[in-house]
Design a protein around this motif. Sequence first.
Motif: not given
Length: 335
Positions: A154-167
């Motif tokens: 997983r790179e930091l661009s992975d969509p799975a991290y979107e909730p983390f960036w949002t929070r």
Amino acid sequence: MSTAPTVDVHAHILLPEIEALVSGLPGHDAAKELDARRNGPAALAVSGPMVRERILKLTDVTVRLKSMDAQGVDVQLVSPSPSHYHYWVDEETAEKVYRTANEATAAHCSAVPDRLRGLGLVPLQHPDLAVRALDHALEQGLAGVEISSHAPGRELSDPAYEPFWTRAEETGAILFLHPFGCTLDERLDRWYLSNTVGQPVENAVALSHLIFSGVLDRHPGLKVIAAHGGGYLPTHIGRSDHAWSARSDAGAGCAHLPSSYLKRLYFDSLVHDPHVLRELVRAAGADRVLLGSDFPFDMGAEDPVGALRAARLPEDDFDAVRGRNAAALLDLTLI
């Protein structure tokens, strides 16, 4: 004369209890073998004694404060040693790791809260746990979390991290981007290239993923501090700008010139060259560079204020980097 404290945003703590948690688990030996291959035997032979010599600075608050006083540092932002990421562990163990790291770092810093602020950990290998881990860190009174440049697969661009960036954006949490391990692997296994070349490469790749994927467009309020001056990216950003302008594939993910995003990020000052530091300040802006030492490791700056002074910045810029920027970012009371 400014009343802002001198603030070091790149300082570490060693947490033996985390290593006790993961020792002997399936995958532990493989992770150690990978680390050994990436660094090479000569580097491991030097690193072991180096860390042992610095154990008290990494674990004892009294020794840490004496060292800070000797450096002229008023406040440290303390993050766990990146060796504690353990992105190979399963979800159950990952939760134990981040809770232990967050609570132990908070306890260390709470001994002298006017001089120490802390960061926790997030298990990037399990994106579903990332928000919970961040919230737990903030509940402990920590300022945010430390993350690596990627997790396996997983790179930091992975969509799975979107909730983390949002929070992180919602809470104003600080995200300290500090790589551990370079995927160039055995190509860097001599002469400590795993660190001297690997860390700047990993910083540049991770930041490029945040920029080119549009993460910083979608989350303009993120507070990301890149260790090691952001690696190679800030001083070579012109190549990124050219690609963004010349190629449709390079420009497809982000709305603006890549260089413009440097002014949305923060960078520590640990670049080991006064000329490079001046260029970092020019590229990102004096308000986006923060004093960093990598305390107390041998690849750090023993005299971070002296290293900053060697760049011969204008007085106001010097004062901003020395502590004013970090004091504002951490909401420190001026002393």
